[in-house]
Design an enzyme around this catalytic site. Structure first.
Site, PDB file in Angstrom:
ATOM      1  N   HIS A 187      13.021 -13.421 -40.089  1.00 56.08           N
ATOM      2  CA  HIS A 187      12.486 -12.083 -40.370  1.00 56.08           C
ATOM      3  C   HIS A 187      11.097 -11.874 -39.774  1.00 56.08           C
ATOM      4  O   HIS A 187      10.629 -10.740 -39.701  1.00 56.08           O
ATOM      5  CB  HIS A 187      12.497 -11.784 -41.873  1.00 56.08           C
ATOM      6  CG  HIS A 187      11.443 -12.494 -42.676  1.00 56.08           C
ATOM      7  ND1 HIS A 187      11.681 -13.652 -43.389  1.00 56.08           N
ATOM      8  CD2 HIS A 187      10.147 -12.205 -42.904  1.00 56.08           C
ATOM      9  CE1 HIS A 187      10.588 -14.029 -44.014  1.00 56.08           C
ATOM     10  NE2 HIS A 187       9.629 -13.166 -43.734  1.00 56.08           N
ATOM     11  N   ASP A 217      17.653 -17.616 -42.434  1.00 55.89           N
ATOM     12  CA  ASP A 217      16.334 -17.054 -42.160  1.00 55.89           C
ATOM     13  C   ASP A 217      15.429 -18.023 -41.405  1.00 55.89           C
ATOM     14  O   ASP A 217      14.256 -18.193 -41.747  1.00 55.89           O
ATOM     15  CB  ASP A 217      15.656 -16.596 -43.454  1.00 55.89           C
ATOM     16  CG  ASP A 217      14.551 -15.579 -43.188  1.00 55.89           C
ATOM     17  OD1 ASP A 217      14.420 -15.121 -42.030  1.00 55.89           O
ATOM     18  OD2 ASP A 217      13.796 -15.250 -44.123  1.00 55.89           O
ATOM     19  N   GLY A 298       2.181 -12.966 -44.554  1.00 54.92           N
ATOM     20  CA  GLY A 298       1.658 -13.667 -43.387  1.00 54.92           C
ATOM     21  C   GLY A 298       1.967 -15.149 -43.413  1.00 54.92           C
ATOM     22  O   GLY A 298       1.925 -15.827 -42.389  1.00 54.92           O
ATOM     23  N   SER A 300       4.902 -16.341 -44.092  1.00 55.58           N
ATOM     24  CA  SER A 300       6.291 -16.556 -43.671  1.00 55.58           C
ATOM     25  C   SER A 300       6.349 -17.429 -42.424  1.00 55.58           C
ATOM     26  O   SER A 300       5.675 -17.145 -41.432  1.00 55.58           O
ATOM     27  CB  SER A 300       6.972 -15.225 -43.375  1.00 55.58           C
ATOM     28  OG  SER A 300       7.447 -14.640 -44.542  1.00 55.58           O
ATOM     29  N   LEU A 363      29.772  -9.722 -15.807  1.00 57.49           N
ATOM     30  CA  LEU A 363      30.718  -9.989 -16.891  1.00 57.49           C
ATOM     31  C   LEU A 363      32.002  -9.185 -16.723  1.00 57.49           C
ATOM     32  O   LEU A 363      33.094  -9.690 -16.969  1.00 57.49           O
ATOM     33  CB  LEU A 363      30.065  -9.678 -18.245  1.00 57.49           C
ATOM     34  CG  LEU A 363      30.854 -10.013 -19.507  1.00 57.49           C
ATOM     35  CD1 LEU A 363      31.230 -11.486 -19.544  1.00 57.49           C
ATOM     36  CD2 LEU A 363      30.022  -9.654 -20.747  1.00 57.49           C
ATOM     37  N   GLY A 364      31.887  -7.927 -16.316  1.00 56.96           N
ATOM     38  CA  GLY A 364      33.076  -7.126 -16.057  1.00 56.96           C
ATOM     39  C   GLY A 364      33.614  -6.370 -17.248  1.00 56.96           C
ATOM     40  O   GLY A 364      34.834  -6.283 -17.429  1.00 56.96           O
ATOM     41  N   GLN A 366      32.872  -2.722 -19.894  1.00 58.77           N
ATOM     42  CA  GLN A 366      32.105  -1.519 -20.216  1.00 58.77           C
ATOM     43  C   GLN A 366      31.961  -1.479 -21.730  1.00 58.77           C
ATOM     44  O   GLN A 366      32.924  -1.728 -22.467  1.00 58.77           O
ATOM     45  CB  GLN A 366      32.798  -0.264 -19.680  1.00 58.77           C
ATOM     46  CG  GLN A 366      32.844  -0.227 -18.156  1.00 58.77           C
ATOM     47  CD  GLN A 366      33.441   1.053 -17.625  1.00 58.77           C
ATOM     48  OE1 GLN A 366      33.371   2.097 -18.271  1.00 58.77           O
ATOM     49  NE2 GLN A 366      34.038   0.983 -16.444  1.00 58.77           N
TER      50      GLN A 366
END
Length: 462
Positions: A187, A217, A298, A300, A363-364, A366
């Site tokens: 987060h 997390d 702060g 975290s 990748l090809g 849409q």
């Protein structure tokens, strides 16, 4: 983050979508668990003290050691802290039999010799802190929010944008010779458009996300070692990892982190409880360490250390209420160590590692974004809808089908076409990657992993 249909056209974002937050919300009955990352706006620091139950949810908070729920009442002080306080008061007022005992005030010399003042024991952890600070960093992130206008209820497009700066903490794990690995909370870095690391010597460097695990997390970010000065390289070190499985209640701990975004600060306390189980908004649970060491916004992603300075937990949340004191929480390191190791090995996205135009991948498919409205009201997975697979493309060869929903690319969570577009420039054609897709089977979406060898865009453009 912008939504794009077919890769270019704006749209798909639910006009009623709430602004993204800094992470998951947790709620104790009548009390709020606050994820401890801070938000800075316009130079003024704002700290959210309560999380309001906007969605009408509530979490039960229990211990595997004590299966009874923690119940908080308005009229009765029945939290664990209150019970502890009452027990202590009761112990202090038990009549003393026999000779009357009178507490004596220590002299200054005696107090100094015993390391106490007025009966209060002073704990000196400065040596442990000095040896650990080189392993702790501050993280500053920038998130761009977009206001959307509703167009006939079908789609939205950005009206204007604004930036919000957040703060958190991180812990240096080590390096692989070319990049530095730093663990933090998911987060803290979620939805960030830029990340800045501030090291213990005050110097900074740009970081990029390597891998994330939303359920636990945790996230690992990388910093190119080539971008660091010799001074910074010589001033940092990897954290020593401890064993959270061997912790005991009452054991002393140290918390270090970027509290309130002011820089690193240190608090001390003990292990208040183990195996605290908390339910999150999506129904998943986290098993956490409870501590009375002060954990603030702060903090975290910061470190919870044992007395030897070894990492035993990653600070993640606090219980915030006017009637509550000293209830912080950390993710046990032994619980997520294998996950962190895997995230560290994911290819880093950022820096100057973009491939050349001739090696740009293909990748090809849409794609179009799936709006929050579709996720909420129709049960679609949060990801990118494949609405067309080109014939003989790498995607078709790998077995990707129309109406698949791509949710992960090479270990990186993707929610929008823009998320995928930010990853592709770091993968050369010919690279084999793993994609996670959800496919409708027998009335429900089933998740599966698909191995894709990317082609070269130059081979498919005129």
């Amino acid at each position: 983050m912008s939504d794009f249909y077919g890769g270019e056209n704006p749209g798909g974002e639910d006009p009623n979508k709430k602004k993204p937050g800094m992470g998951k919300k947790f709620l104790l009955i009548l009390l709020a668990i606050v994820l401890v990352s801070g938000v800075v706006g316009g130079g003024v620091y704002y700290v959210t003290q309560m999380i309001e139950p906007e969605d009408g949810w509530a979490s039960l908070f229990t211990s595997e050691e004590d299966t009874s729920s923690l119940i908080v009442k308005d009229t009765e002080n029945t939290t664990e802290e209150a019970s502890s306080s009452e027990s202590q008061t009761a112990a202090e007022t038990v009549p003393v039999t026999g000779e009357t005992q009178i507490a004596q005030v220590e002299s200054a010399d005696a107090a100094a010799a015993s390391g106490s003042t007025g009966g209060v024991v002073i704990v000196d952890v400065s040596d442990v802190v000095d040896s650990t600070l080189p392993s702790i960093v501050a993280i500053t992130n920038t998130i761009v929010y977009e206001n959307y206008k509703n167009y006939y209820g079908f789609y939205s497009k950005p009206d204007d944008t604004y930036e919000v700066t957040g703060s958190g903490s991180g812990i240096i794990l080590g390096d692989n010779g070319s990049e530095l690995w730093i663990v933090t909370n998911n987060h803290v870095i979620e939805d960030a458009t830029s990340l800045t690391i501030t090291f213990n010597n005050g110097l900074t460097a740009e970081a990029y996300v390597k891998g994330t695990d939303e359920d636990n997390d945790v996230a690992v970010v990388g910093v190119s070692l080539a971008s660091l000065s010799d001074e910074t390289k010589s001033s940092i070190r990897a954290i020593a990892i401890g064993d959270s499985d061997s912790l005991r209640m009452g054991e002393g701990v140290i918390a270090i982190g970027n509290a309130l975004g002011f820089g690193q600060s240190v608090t001390t306390g003990c292990i208040s409880a183990l195996n605290r189980v908390m339910q999150t908004t999506d129904g998943s649970t986290m098993t956490l360490i409870q501590t009375d060491a002060a954990i603030n916004p702060g903090n975290s992603g910061g470190a919870l250390l044992d007395r030897d300075g070894r990492l035993i937990g990653i600070n993640v949340a606090k219980l915030s209420d006017s009637d509550v004191e000293g209830m912080g929480f950390a993710i046990p390191i032994s619980q997520v160590r294998d996950i962190i190791d895997e995230l560290s090995l994911i290819k880093g996205i950022g820096g100057d590692d973009k491939v050349s135009e001739e090696d740009y991948p293909y990748l090809g498919v849409q794609l179009k974004d799936i709006s929050e409205n579709m996720v909420t009201n129709y049960g679609m997975p949060a990801g990118i809808l494949v609405y067309y697979v080109e014939e003989n493309s790498p995607a078709q060869v790998a077995g990707i089908m129309n109406n698949d929903v791509i949710t992960s690319f090479d270990g990186h969570t993707v929610r929008t076409y823009e998320d995928l577009n930010q990853l592709l420039p770091y993968y050369a054609g010919g690279t084999t990657v793993m994609l996670t897709v959800s496919r409708m089977e027998q009335g429900s979406y089933q998740e599966q992993t698909v191995e894709v060898t990317l082609g070269f865009r130059a081979d498919h453009t005129s």
